[in-house]
Design a protein around this motif. Sequence first.
Motif, PDB file in Angstrom:
ATOM      1  N   TRP A 182     -16.228 -24.964 -24.474  1.00 47.23           N
ATOM      2  CA  TRP A 182     -16.662 -23.407 -25.142  1.00 47.23           C
ATOM      3  C   TRP A 182     -15.709 -22.602 -24.744  1.00 47.23           C
ATOM      4  O   TRP A 182     -14.832 -22.680 -23.684  1.00 47.23           O
ATOM      5  CB  TRP A 182     -17.831 -23.438 -24.340  1.00 47.23           C
ATOM      6  CG  TRP A 182     -17.950 -23.267 -22.990  1.00 47.23           C
ATOM      7  CD1 TRP A 182     -17.753 -22.428 -21.982  1.00 47.23           C
ATOM      8  CD2 TRP A 182     -18.353 -24.519 -22.175  1.00 47.23           C
ATOM      9  NE1 TRP A 182     -17.786 -22.893 -20.842  1.00 47.23           N
ATOM     10  CE2 TRP A 182     -18.329 -24.386 -20.873  1.00 47.23           C
ATOM     11  CE3 TRP A 182     -18.766 -26.067 -22.492  1.00 47.23           C
ATOM     12  CZ2 TRP A 182     -18.401 -25.299 -20.003  1.00 47.23           C
ATOM     13  CZ3 TRP A 182     -18.947 -26.840 -21.628  1.00 47.23           C
ATOM     14  CH2 TRP A 182     -18.597 -26.555 -20.166  1.00 47.23           C
ATOM     15  N   ILE A 183     -15.823 -21.569 -25.400  1.00 48.35           N
ATOM     16  CA  ILE A 183     -15.162 -20.207 -25.024  1.00 48.35           C
ATOM     17  C   ILE A 183     -16.096 -19.196 -24.891  1.00 48.35           C
ATOM     18  O   ILE A 183     -16.956 -18.729 -25.518  1.00 48.35           O
ATOM     19  CB  ILE A 183     -14.106 -19.690 -26.293  1.00 48.35           C
ATOM     20  CG1 ILE A 183     -13.323 -20.777 -26.607  1.00 48.35           C
ATOM     21  CG2 ILE A 183     -13.363 -18.492 -25.827  1.00 48.35           C
ATOM     22  CD1 ILE A 183     -12.681 -20.630 -28.099  1.00 48.35           C
ATOM     23  N   THR A 184     -16.192 -18.412 -23.641  1.00 46.31           N
ATOM     24  CA  THR A 184     -17.114 -17.484 -23.369  1.00 46.31           C
ATOM     25  C   THR A 184     -16.396 -15.940 -23.511  1.00 46.31           C
ATOM     26  O   THR A 184     -15.130 -15.717 -23.234  1.00 46.31           O
ATOM     27  CB  THR A 184     -17.287 -17.510 -21.811  1.00 46.31           C
ATOM     28  OG1 THR A 184     -17.941 -18.684 -21.532  1.00 46.31           O
ATOM     29  CG2 THR A 184     -18.366 -16.316 -21.460  1.00 46.31           C
ATOM     30  N   TYR A 234     -11.566 -18.372 -19.422  1.00 43.29           N
ATOM     31  CA  TYR A 234     -12.990 -18.392 -20.084  1.00 43.29           C
ATOM     32  C   TYR A 234     -12.977 -19.532 -21.053  1.00 43.29           C
ATOM     33  O   TYR A 234     -14.066 -19.442 -21.876  1.00 43.29           O
ATOM     34  CB  TYR A 234     -13.191 -16.981 -20.732  1.00 43.29           C
ATOM     35  CG  TYR A 234     -13.077 -15.673 -19.799  1.00 43.29           C
ATOM     36  CD1 TYR A 234     -14.479 -15.590 -19.164  1.00 43.29           C
ATOM     37  CD2 TYR A 234     -12.096 -14.957 -19.516  1.00 43.29           C
ATOM     38  CE1 TYR A 234     -14.683 -14.589 -18.447  1.00 43.29           C
ATOM     39  CE2 TYR A 234     -12.203 -13.755 -18.701  1.00 43.29           C
ATOM     40  CZ  TYR A 234     -13.676 -13.878 -18.044  1.00 43.29           C
ATOM     41  OH  TYR A 234     -13.804 -12.711 -16.956  1.00 43.29           O
ATOM     42  N   VAL A 235     -12.102 -20.188 -20.994  1.00 42.59           N
ATOM     43  CA  VAL A 235     -12.353 -21.610 -21.926  1.00 42.59           C
ATOM     44  C   VAL A 235     -12.677 -22.831 -20.774  1.00 42.59           C
ATOM     45  O   VAL A 235     -12.011 -22.921 -19.750  1.00 42.59           O
ATOM     46  CB  VAL A 235     -11.001 -21.950 -22.371  1.00 42.59           C
ATOM     47  CG1 VAL A 235     -11.056 -23.281 -23.268  1.00 42.59           C
ATOM     48  CG2 VAL A 235     -10.475 -21.000 -23.526  1.00 42.59           C
ATOM     49  N   ILE A 275     -18.664 -19.527 -27.947  1.00 40.59           N
ATOM     50  CA  ILE A 275     -18.131 -20.250 -29.282  1.00 40.59           C
ATOM     51  C   ILE A 275     -18.217 -21.768 -28.596  1.00 40.59           C
ATOM     52  O   ILE A 275     -17.330 -21.894 -27.379  1.00 40.59           O
ATOM     53  CB  ILE A 275     -16.786 -20.076 -29.875  1.00 40.59           C
ATOM     54  CG1 ILE A 275     -16.984 -18.531 -30.664  1.00 40.59           C
ATOM     55  CG2 ILE A 275     -16.301 -21.178 -30.887  1.00 40.59           C
ATOM     56  CD1 ILE A 275     -15.731 -18.091 -31.185  1.00 40.59           C
ATOM     57  N   TYR A 276     -19.087 -22.667 -29.229  1.00 43.48           N
ATOM     58  CA  TYR A 276     -18.829 -23.965 -28.626  1.00 43.48           C
ATOM     59  C   TYR A 276     -18.269 -24.753 -29.463  1.00 43.48           C
ATOM     60  O   TYR A 276     -18.255 -24.829 -30.627  1.00 43.48           O
ATOM     61  CB  TYR A 276     -20.362 -24.589 -28.697  1.00 43.48           C
ATOM     62  CG  TYR A 276     -21.212 -24.096 -27.371  1.00 43.48           C
ATOM     63  CD1 TYR A 276     -21.184 -24.734 -26.223  1.00 43.48           C
ATOM     64  CD2 TYR A 276     -21.796 -22.665 -27.698  1.00 43.48           C
ATOM     65  CE1 TYR A 276     -21.706 -24.049 -24.967  1.00 43.48           C
ATOM     66  CE2 TYR A 276     -22.400 -22.189 -26.613  1.00 43.48           C
ATOM     67  CZ  TYR A 276     -22.725 -22.736 -25.308  1.00 43.48           C
ATOM     68  OH  TYR A 276     -23.318 -22.197 -24.326  1.00 43.48           O
ATOM     69  N   ILE A 277     -17.397 -25.882 -29.001  1.00 40.41           N
ATOM     70  CA  ILE A 277     -16.815 -26.807 -29.883  1.00 40.41           C
ATOM     71  C   ILE A 277     -17.363 -28.266 -29.747  1.00 40.41           C
ATOM     72  O   ILE A 277     -17.742 -28.689 -28.494  1.00 40.41           O
ATOM     73  CB  ILE A 277     -15.197 -27.132 -29.417  1.00 40.41           C
ATOM     74  CG1 ILE A 277     -14.265 -25.731 -29.263  1.00 40.41           C
ATOM     75  CG2 ILE A 277     -14.518 -28.134 -30.065  1.00 40.41           C
ATOM     76  CD1 ILE A 277     -14.508 -24.976 -28.129  1.00 40.41           C
ATOM     77  N   ILE A 278     -17.750 -28.669 -30.936  1.00 42.81           N
ATOM     78  CA  ILE A 278     -18.727 -29.687 -31.018  1.00 42.81           C
ATOM     79  C   ILE A 278     -18.380 -31.118 -31.601  1.00 42.81           C
ATOM     80  O   ILE A 278     -17.528 -30.636 -32.662  1.00 42.81           O
ATOM     81  CB  ILE A 278     -20.187 -29.580 -31.836  1.00 42.81           C
ATOM     82  CG1 ILE A 278     -20.635 -28.138 -31.320  1.00 42.81           C
ATOM     83  CG2 ILE A 278     -20.853 -30.435 -31.785  1.00 42.81           C
ATOM     84  CD1 ILE A 278     -21.364 -28.188 -29.795  1.00 42.81           C
TER      85      ILE A 278
END
Length: 137
Positions: free
Chosen positions: A91-93, A125-126, A43-46
């Motif tokens: 992002w969160i992997t 993972y962040v 999940i990407y934070i944009i």
Amino acid sequence: MQKYRQESQGLDFTSGAGATGKSGVSMAKDLDGCVAYYTRGGIYIIDTRQLGDGQYAYDLQEIIDSTSHREVDTGKEVNATDVPYRAIVGWITLPQALCENVVDEPNNTKKINMLLSYIERKPQYVGLNPQYQPLVE
């Protein structure tokens, strides 16, 4: 080209109302909208304020509500014409199977709680984008 702009706005009704086709990057307004469609990857934070000249992020629900006489739920989708690296906050992997086969409530409470619990247990993972520079307002 007008067709691609309409498609990225979810207005090319040959693809279905709200469908963005191949003209853009499909995103969600918030975590609730994101986890509804999340299956694997990350999940990407944009920061959509930093998309760049001539690039736009379209709130598909807002556009459909203002142009259609029928109710269409776009699932909190936002479609951007392009996302440069500088606009990615972080992002969160996530592991592939984290949210698969989860039967959830309409507001995705189970998936959101699973995601938040995962982040708390595995903060490594962040990731944060070292090139991201927040705008000062």
